[in-house]
Scaffold this motif. Structure first.
Motif, PDB file in Angstrom:
ATOM      1  N   ALA A 138      28.871  53.333  48.535  1.00 29.19           N
ATOM      2  CA  ALA A 138      28.047  54.530  48.417  1.00 29.19           C
ATOM      3  C   ALA A 138      26.694  54.400  49.116  1.00 29.19           C
ATOM      4  N   LEU A 139      26.098  53.201  49.062  1.00 32.95           N
ATOM      5  CA  LEU A 139      24.748  53.006  49.598  1.00 32.95           C
ATOM      6  C   LEU A 139      24.695  51.762  50.487  1.00 32.95           C
ATOM      7  N   PRO A 140      25.522  51.693  51.520  1.00 33.51           N
ATOM      8  CA  PRO A 140      25.549  50.471  52.351  1.00 33.51           C
ATOM      9  C   PRO A 140      24.216  50.170  53.020  1.00 33.51           C
ATOM     10  N   HIS A 141      23.465  51.211  53.355  1.00 31.49           N
ATOM     11  CA  HIS A 141      22.183  51.030  54.050  1.00 31.49           C
ATOM     12  C   HIS A 141      21.069  50.592  53.100  1.00 31.49           C
ATOM     13  N   LEU A 142      21.355  50.534  51.782  1.00 25.05           N
ATOM     14  CA  LEU A 142      20.321  50.165  50.814  1.00 25.05           C
ATOM     15  C   LEU A 142      20.664  48.892  50.044  1.00 25.05           C
ATOM     16  N   LEU A 143      21.677  48.181  50.480  1.00 24.19           N
ATOM     17  CA  LEU A 143      22.107  46.992  49.748  1.00 24.19           C
ATOM     18  C   LEU A 143      21.003  45.947  49.627  1.00 24.19           C
ATOM     19  N   ALA A 144      20.115  45.895  50.617  1.00 26.14           N
ATOM     20  CA  ALA A 144      19.028  44.911  50.579  1.00 26.14           C
ATOM     21  C   ALA A 144      18.064  45.179  49.429  1.00 26.14           C
ATOM     22  N   ASN A 145      18.114  46.377  48.863  1.00 23.04           N
ATOM     23  CA  ASN A 145      17.217  46.734  47.758  1.00 23.04           C
ATOM     24  C   ASN A 145      17.675  46.152  46.422  1.00 23.04           C
ATOM     25  N   PHE A 146      18.892  45.617  46.353  1.00 25.21           N
ATOM     26  CA  PHE A 146      19.465  45.227  45.072  1.00 25.21           C
ATOM     27  C   PHE A 146      19.767  43.735  45.021  1.00 25.21           C
ATOM     28  N   SER A 147      19.794  43.223  43.799  1.00 31.59           N
ATOM     29  CA  SER A 147      20.208  41.839  43.555  1.00 31.59           C
ATOM     30  C   SER A 147      21.595  41.871  42.920  1.00 31.59           C
ATOM     31  N   VAL A 148      22.459  40.988  43.406  1.00 34.41           N
ATOM     32  CA  VAL A 148      23.817  40.916  42.879  1.00 34.41           C
ATOM     33  C   VAL A 148      23.883  39.796  41.851  1.00 34.41           C
ATOM     34  N   GLY A 149      24.373  40.122  40.660  1.00 33.54           N
ATOM     35  CA  GLY A 149      24.492  39.124  39.611  1.00 33.54           C
ATOM     36  C   GLY A 149      25.623  38.150  39.869  1.00 33.54           C
ATOM     37  N   ASP A 150      25.640  37.073  39.136  1.00 36.26           N
ATOM     38  CA  ASP A 150      26.695  36.073  39.287  1.00 36.26           C
ATOM     39  C   ASP A 150      28.077  36.652  38.997  1.00 36.26           C
ATOM     40  N   ASP A 151      28.099  37.750  38.208  1.00 41.57           N
ATOM     41  CA  ASP A 151      29.375  38.374  37.860  1.00 41.57           C
ATOM     42  C   ASP A 151      29.814  39.422  38.876  1.00 41.57           C
ATOM     43  N   GLY A 152      29.029  39.560  39.969  1.00 40.08           N
ATOM     44  CA  GLY A 152      29.399  40.522  41.001  1.00 40.08           C
ATOM     45  C   GLY A 152      28.970  41.939  40.719  1.00 40.08           C
ATOM     46  N   PHE A 153      28.103  42.137  39.729  1.00 40.03           N
ATOM     47  CA  PHE A 153      27.612  43.468  39.394  1.00 40.03           C
ATOM     48  C   PHE A 153      26.166  43.637  39.850  1.00 40.03           C
ATOM     49  N   ILE A 154      25.815  44.885  40.123  1.00 43.07           N
ATOM     50  CA  ILE A 154      24.446  45.250  40.472  1.00 43.07           C
ATOM     51  C   ILE A 154      23.916  46.189  39.389  1.00 43.07           C
ATOM     52  N   THR A 155      22.728  45.909  38.880  1.00 41.08           N
ATOM     53  CA  THR A 155      22.087  46.805  37.917  1.00 41.08           C
ATOM     54  C   THR A 155      21.126  47.714  38.660  1.00 41.08           C
ATOM     55  N   ILE A 156      21.360  49.014  38.556  1.00 41.51           N
ATOM     56  CA  ILE A 156      20.520  49.996  39.232  1.00 41.51           C
ATOM     57  C   ILE A 156      19.644  50.683  38.206  1.00 41.51           C
ATOM     58  N   LYS A 157      18.347  50.591  38.417  1.00 41.28           N
ATOM     59  CA  LYS A 157      17.373  51.168  37.494  1.00 41.28           C
ATOM     60  C   LYS A 157      16.658  52.325  38.177  1.00 41.28           C
ATOM     61  N   ALA A 158      17.288  53.475  38.108  1.00 42.81           N
ATOM     62  CA  ALA A 158      16.671  54.659  38.699  1.00 42.81           C
ATOM     63  C   ALA A 158      15.452  55.071  37.871  1.00 42.81           C
ATOM     64  N   HIS A 159      14.530  55.749  38.493  1.00 41.49           N
ATOM     65  CA  HIS A 159      13.331  56.156  37.768  1.00 41.49           C
ATOM     66  C   HIS A 159      12.702  57.384  38.421  1.00 41.49           C
ATOM     67  N   ILE A 160      11.817  57.998  37.679  1.00 35.24           N
ATOM     68  CA  ILE A 160      11.010  59.118  38.191  1.00 35.24           C
ATOM     69  C   ILE A 160       9.547  58.781  37.916  1.00 35.24           C
ATOM     70  N   THR A 161       9.169  57.568  38.241  1.00 34.77           N
ATOM     71  CA  THR A 161       7.889  56.997  37.853  1.00 34.77           C
ATOM     72  C   THR A 161       6.713  57.917  38.130  1.00 34.77           C
ATOM     73  N   GLY A 162       5.896  58.109  37.088  1.00 33.61           N
ATOM     74  CA  GLY A 162       4.705  58.925  37.218  1.00 33.61           C
ATOM     75  C   GLY A 162       4.943  60.407  37.023  1.00 33.61           C
ATOM     76  N   HIS A 163       6.182  60.804  36.790  1.00 34.28           N
ATOM     77  CA  HIS A 163       6.490  62.231  36.687  1.00 34.28           C
ATOM     78  C   HIS A 163       7.123  62.630  35.365  1.00 34.28           C
ATOM     79  N   SER A 164       7.464  61.675  34.519  1.00 31.82           N
ATOM     80  CA  SER A 164       8.220  62.023  33.318  1.00 31.82           C
ATOM     81  C   SER A 164       7.435  62.944  32.385  1.00 31.82           C
TER      82      SER A 164
END
Length: 335
Positions: A138-164
């Motif tokens: 889904a996001l091949p151009h953004l893979l560098a933004n994420f860390s891959v866990g030892d289990d092969g999963f990525i945790t994505i923490k979306a946010h709307i910082t400063g606007h909630s």
């Protein structure tokens, strides 16, 4: 404004290099948000055109598209508008909910997403786990933004910082009316505030510092959302009774109170969550609440409650006379 027929796109400046560059710099963050919100590829295309050009969805063409991946829901419509001025956005909000082809799902999703990101995800540290392969597709151009866990999963923490908090004010306008005044043709199911929310806030107190972008913008640290919660819940005994039908909720409530009472036993006075702790403690000490809330809070304050590992997800309630009595006979003593 009663409709969006004359929607003002002057807030979008795609021919201004500086404006466009700022928008392009923000777009990857929005892409991650839309992925985490499970927006479909078709929806992302609709939203991207709105984000960069102010192009509204073709409401007539999309009127039959009724599923959870729908396009420009109410929260995104307000959040992605270039203006942050409530005087600009409030009339647009009212026009949006009166559009002929807007569906209840478009409104419900907006409210649900704000509460999910601003409270549930923020208070819990944020994010959902996805397989590496799913994110890579889904996001091949953004893979560098994420860390891959030892289990092969990525945790994505979306946010709307400063606007909630700003978005909360636009959506939750009147505690007595519950929310914005919806047309009768839109029987939208809007999230209601409840006593279990206090447990979610207490989860925020257990996070390790520094807080991430999602957690740092937890909604109920701000005065308006906190006061809105009190206006709906503080003296509403039927609402408490409904929550207390589950003894588990009462248990969570007591453990949450314990965390607020003992926060400064283990956290510094300048902790970024300290202002919320002080406000909640003062609220419980000085304001009217339904009787069970006062009873539970006074028991915690008196040191008559024991919680083991209170800052752990596995914390356990070991001692509470009120809790023990309630489990046997689910009613509260008179005072």
């Amino acid at each position: 404004m009663t409709n969006l027929a004359n929607f003002d796109t002057s807030y979008w400046q795609p021919k201004d290099p500086a404006w466009l560059a700022a928008r392009e710099a923000q777009w990857p963050e929005i892409e991650i948000l839309l992925f985490e919100l499970n927006k479909s590829k078709k929806a992302v295309g609709v939203i991207k055109r709105y984000f960069f050009k102010g192009t509204l969805p073709d409401w007539d063409k999309l009127s039959g598209w009724d599923n959870y991946e729908r396009h420009l829901d109410l929260m995104l419509f307000l959040y992605l508008h270039p203006s942050q001025d409530p005087a600009v956005l409030a009339p647009l909000r009212d026009a949006y909910i009166r559009l002929r082809h807007v569906q209840p799902r478009d409104i419900e999703t907006g409210f649900q997403q704000l509460i999910s990101i601003g409270m549930i995800q923020a208070a819990g540290g944020g994010g959902h786990r996805f397989r590496y392969e799913t994110v890579a597709k889904a996001l091949p151009h953004l893979l560098a933004n994420f860390s891959v866990g030892d289990d092969g999963f990525i945790t994505i923490k979306a946010h709307i910082t400063g606007h909630s908090e700003r978005l909360f004010r636009l959506l939750f306008t009147d505690p007595q009316q519950q929310v914005i005044n919806l047309p009768k043709r839109l029987p939208a199911q809007i999230p209601q505030h409840g006593f279990r929310d206090v447990w979610e806030w207490s989860q925020w107190l257990t996070l390790e510092l520094p807080l991430g972008p999602c957690a740092s913008d937890m909604l109920y640290q701000y005065d308006y959302p906190l006061e809105f919660w009190y206006a709906q819940c503080g003296c509403d005994l039927p609402r408490f009774d409904q929550a207390a039908r589950s003894p588990r909720v009462v248990e969570l409530f007591i453990k949450a109170f314990y965390r607020f009472q003992h926060f400064f036993d283990v956290h510094a006075a300048d902790d970024p969550r300290a202002p919320l702790v002080r406000k909640v403690v003062q609220m419980l000490d000085t304001r009217e609440f339904v009787q069970p809330v006062k009873l539970l809070w006074n028991e915690v304050k008196a040191g008559e409650v024991v919680v083991t590992d209170p800052w752990s997800p596995d914390c356990k309630l070991k001692k509470s006379a009120l809790w023990s009595a309630f489990k046997i006979k689910p009613e509260w003593p008179s005072v």
